[in-house]
Design a protein around this motif. Structure first.
Motif, PDB file in Angstrom:
ATOM      1  N   ALA A  94       3.806 -15.344 134.846  1.00 33.59           N
ATOM      2  CA  ALA A  94       4.216 -14.156 134.089  1.00 33.59           C
ATOM      3  C   ALA A  94       5.456 -14.442 133.264  1.00 33.59           C
ATOM      4  O   ALA A  94       5.588 -14.001 132.129  1.00 33.59           O
ATOM      5  N   TRP A 136       0.400   3.587  73.519  1.00 37.86           N
ATOM      6  CA  TRP A 136       0.644   4.925  74.074  1.00 37.86           C
ATOM      7  C   TRP A 136       2.105   5.358  73.925  1.00 37.86           C
ATOM      8  O   TRP A 136       2.503   6.413  74.426  1.00 37.86           O
ATOM      9  N   ASN A 169       0.937  -3.767  78.694  1.00 35.36           N
ATOM     10  CA  ASN A 169       0.354  -2.691  79.533  1.00 35.36           C
ATOM     11  C   ASN A 169      -0.531  -1.744  78.727  1.00 35.36           C
ATOM     12  O   ASN A 169      -0.360  -0.520  78.767  1.00 35.36           O
ATOM     13  N   ASP A 170      -1.441  -2.326  78.030  1.00 33.50           N
ATOM     14  CA  ASP A 170      -2.213  -1.542  77.080  1.00 33.50           C
ATOM     15  C   ASP A 170      -3.679  -1.956  77.120  1.00 33.50           C
ATOM     16  O   ASP A 170      -4.023  -3.004  77.674  1.00 33.50           O
ATOM     17  N   LEU A 171      -4.495  -1.150  76.507  1.00 34.12           N
ATOM     18  CA  LEU A 171      -5.904  -1.516  76.322  1.00 34.12           C
ATOM     19  C   LEU A 171      -6.024  -2.200  74.956  1.00 34.12           C
ATOM     20  O   LEU A 171      -5.472  -1.717  73.970  1.00 34.12           O
ATOM     21  N   ARG A 172      -6.732  -3.290  74.946  1.00 23.48           N
ATOM     22  CA  ARG A 172      -6.832  -4.096  73.727  1.00 23.48           C
ATOM     23  C   ARG A 172      -7.361  -3.261  72.532  1.00 23.48           C
ATOM     24  O   ARG A 172      -6.836  -3.363  71.424  1.00 23.48           O
ATOM     25  N   ASP A 191      -7.210  -0.058  72.047  1.00 21.83           N
ATOM     26  CA  ASP A 191      -6.189   0.904  71.613  1.00 21.83           C
ATOM     27  C   ASP A 191      -5.132   0.211  70.762  1.00 21.83           C
ATOM     28  O   ASP A 191      -4.689   0.739  69.744  1.00 21.83           O
ATOM     29  N   ARG A 225      -6.353  -0.597  67.298  1.00 23.23           N
ATOM     30  CA  ARG A 225      -6.415   0.614  66.475  1.00 23.23           C
ATOM     31  C   ARG A 225      -5.013   1.017  66.021  1.00 23.23           C
ATOM     32  O   ARG A 225      -4.784   1.341  64.867  1.00 23.23           O
ATOM     33  N   PHE A 242      -1.176  -9.947  72.729  1.00 18.40           N
ATOM     34  CA  PHE A 242      -1.598  -8.954  73.722  1.00 18.40           C
ATOM     35  C   PHE A 242      -1.237  -9.426  75.123  1.00 18.40           C
ATOM     36  O   PHE A 242      -1.643 -10.505  75.553  1.00 18.40           O
ATOM     37  N   GLY A 296      -1.656  -7.519  78.364  1.00 20.41           N
ATOM     38  CA  GLY A 296      -2.064  -6.336  79.132  1.00 20.41           C
ATOM     39  C   GLY A 296      -1.401  -6.272  80.492  1.00 20.41           C
ATOM     40  O   GLY A 296      -1.024  -5.208  80.966  1.00 20.41           O
ATOM     41  N   ILE A 297      -1.242  -7.421  81.139  1.00 16.30           N
ATOM     42  CA  ILE A 297      -0.648  -7.458  82.482  1.00 16.30           C
ATOM     43  C   ILE A 297       0.849  -7.159  82.422  1.00 16.30           C
ATOM     44  O   ILE A 297       1.424  -6.639  83.361  1.00 16.30           O
ATOM     45  N   PRO A 307      -0.169   0.481  85.267  1.00 19.42           N
ATOM     46  CA  PRO A 307       0.607  -0.764  85.105  1.00 19.42           C
ATOM     47  C   PRO A 307       2.100  -0.554  84.872  1.00 19.42           C
ATOM     48  O   PRO A 307       2.890  -1.456  85.099  1.00 19.42           O
ATOM     49  N   PRO A 345       2.290   7.814  80.373  1.00 19.62           N
ATOM     50  CA  PRO A 345       1.404   7.681  79.206  1.00 19.62           C
ATOM     51  C   PRO A 345       0.346   6.593  79.394  1.00 19.62           C
ATOM     52  O   PRO A 345      -0.817   6.805  79.033  1.00 19.62           O
ATOM     53  N   GLN A 384      -8.417  -6.679  81.237  1.00 17.82           N
ATOM     54  CA  GLN A 384      -7.334  -6.192  80.372  1.00 17.82           C
ATOM     55  C   GLN A 384      -5.966  -6.317  81.038  1.00 17.82           C
ATOM     56  O   GLN A 384      -4.999  -6.735  80.419  1.00 17.82           O
ATOM     57  N   PHE A 385      -5.911  -5.933  82.316  1.00 19.62           N
ATOM     58  CA  PHE A 385      -4.604  -5.812  82.973  1.00 19.62           C
ATOM     59  C   PHE A 385      -4.380  -6.809  84.098  1.00 19.62           C
ATOM     60  O   PHE A 385      -3.326  -6.817  84.715  1.00 19.62           O
ATOM     61  N   GLY A 386      -5.389  -7.597  84.413  1.00 17.66           N
ATOM     62  CA  GLY A 386      -5.259  -8.535  85.524  1.00 17.66           C
ATOM     63  C   GLY A 386      -5.568  -7.866  86.850  1.00 17.66           C
ATOM     64  O   GLY A 386      -5.713  -6.634  86.903  1.00 17.66           O
ATOM     65  N   ARG A 398      -1.485  -5.956 133.807  1.00 16.78           N
ATOM     66  CA  ARG A 398      -0.480  -6.502 134.734  1.00 16.78           C
ATOM     67  C   ARG A 398       0.292  -5.376 135.417  1.00 16.78           C
ATOM     68  O   ARG A 398       0.601  -5.430 136.596  1.00 16.78           O
TER      69      ARG A 398
END
Lengths: 186, 151
Positions: free
Chosen positions: A2, A79, A110-113, A115, A118, A131, A133-134, B34, B46, B75-77, B114
């Motif tokens: 023990a 955005w 931190n965006d969408l491609r 978007d 545009r 770009f 995104g991460i 993100p 946003p 897009q973001f990983g 125990r």
């Protein structure tokens, strides 16, 4: 028996706590504070390198490719409302100082491609756009949000200061013009 | 009869379609904003609002959950996922807590076993499996019963 079991459990627990502590210290020590903090302390750090997919055409946008030229690096996102408002100012600076070798690089984070594309089209952004995104570059540069603007001298070092919020704003406009002059002459 | 068959077929089709198409509410908890690093359903940033709008567009087009996940990761990983994917190194994130729980359950089981064995025995079983009382306890019980009878 023990006693040995108890001792083993204690050693295991101690090793676990020590391991977690070492992990914490390593994380804190290896955490990059971001180039902007060094800039705030009056240092002139090398601008963190990046190689991003281009938004405006195929290929990569590499900061290293512009070594030897004064560069303005602007971080933006579709955005972000102030990004829309400052875009014409950056476009105008680029066209005004292009002959002097000045380059404006837009880094979309931190965006969408779709978007971002545009947004660039709608705001007539003709300077090179990358770009991220991460948002990896945002950590390297120590961003607190968007938009933020940095100035990279011909040597590849950051100069002047980072401009937080839109460069078109009254409180930033004079400083932005000073930084443009500084990066052109550095 | 034909009318009933049409209704049944329509209901079956609707059931299949709704099973294949996720809802925005299903997806919002599965992705991270993100910029603010919380799930989309907890964020009104946003960037989060824009991704929610994107989810709505994709749900409207009846894209599958896997398809939407792949698109957002492209897009973001992988950091956009609220839970790590079940592949490669990411398995550790799923297995380590489970291993921790099992380990803790094992340790607790051993300790309880125990502890129960180390408690003083008040009764022991004879060769027939009947429980025998501790002699001291048996004498006391006899005394108490005798006093009870005499009262």
């Amino acid at each position: 028996m023990a006693g040995r079991l108890k001792l083993g459990a204690q050693v295991l627990a101690l090793a676990l706590v020590t391991g977690l502590f070492v992990l914490l210290v390593w994380k804190l020590a290896s955490q990059d504070e971001g180039a902007s903090r060094k800039l705030e302390r009056g240092e002139r750090p090398m601008a963190p390198a990046f190689a991003l997919d281009r938004l405006d055409k195929p290929g990569k946008l590499e900061l290293a490719a512009y070594r030897g030229r004064p560069v303005i690096v602007n971080f933006w996102a579709s955005w972000c409302v102030p990004c829309k408002e400052e875009a014409p100012v950056l476009e105008s600076v680029w066209s005004r100082h292009r002959d002097q070798g000045l380059v404006v690089l837009g880094v979309d984070i931190n965006d969408l491609r779709s978007d971002a594309r545009r947004f660039a089209r709608e705001n007539n952004m003709s300077y090179p756009l990358g770009f991220d995104g991460i948002g990896e570059t945002s950590t390297d540069y120590g961003l607190t949000g968007v938009p933020e603007t940095f100035f990279v001298a011909r040597s590849g070092r950051l100069v002047c200061e980072r401009i937080q919020a839109g460069v078109h704003l009254d409180e930033n406009r004079d400083r932005f013009d000073e930084c443009v002059q500084e990066v052109l002459s550095a | 009869m034909r009318f009933v068959a049409v209704i049944v077929a329509a209901l079956a089709f609707a059931g299949t379609a709704s099973a294949a198409c996720p809802t925005v509410a299903d997806l919002e908890g599965k992705f991270i904003c993100p910029t603010c690093k919380t799930t989309l359903d907890q964020s009104d940033a946003p960037a989060a609002r824009r991704i929610k709008a994107y989810l709505a567009e994709r749900v409207e087009a009846c894209a599958s959950e896997e398809q939407i996940e792949d698109e957002l990761v492209a897009q973001f990983g992988p950091a956009v996922l609220a839970a790590p994917p079940r592949e490669g190194f990411h398995w550790l994130a799923w297995l380590l807590p489970l291993a921790g729980l099992l380990g803790a359950a094992g340790v607790i089981s051993v300790l309880v076993w125990r502890w129960s064995r180390s408690r003083p025995q008040l009764a022991t079983a004879d060769s027939n499996g009947r429980r025998e009382l501790d002699p001291e306890l048996e004498r006391r019980l006899d005394r108490e019963l005798a006093r009870f009878d005499s009262d």
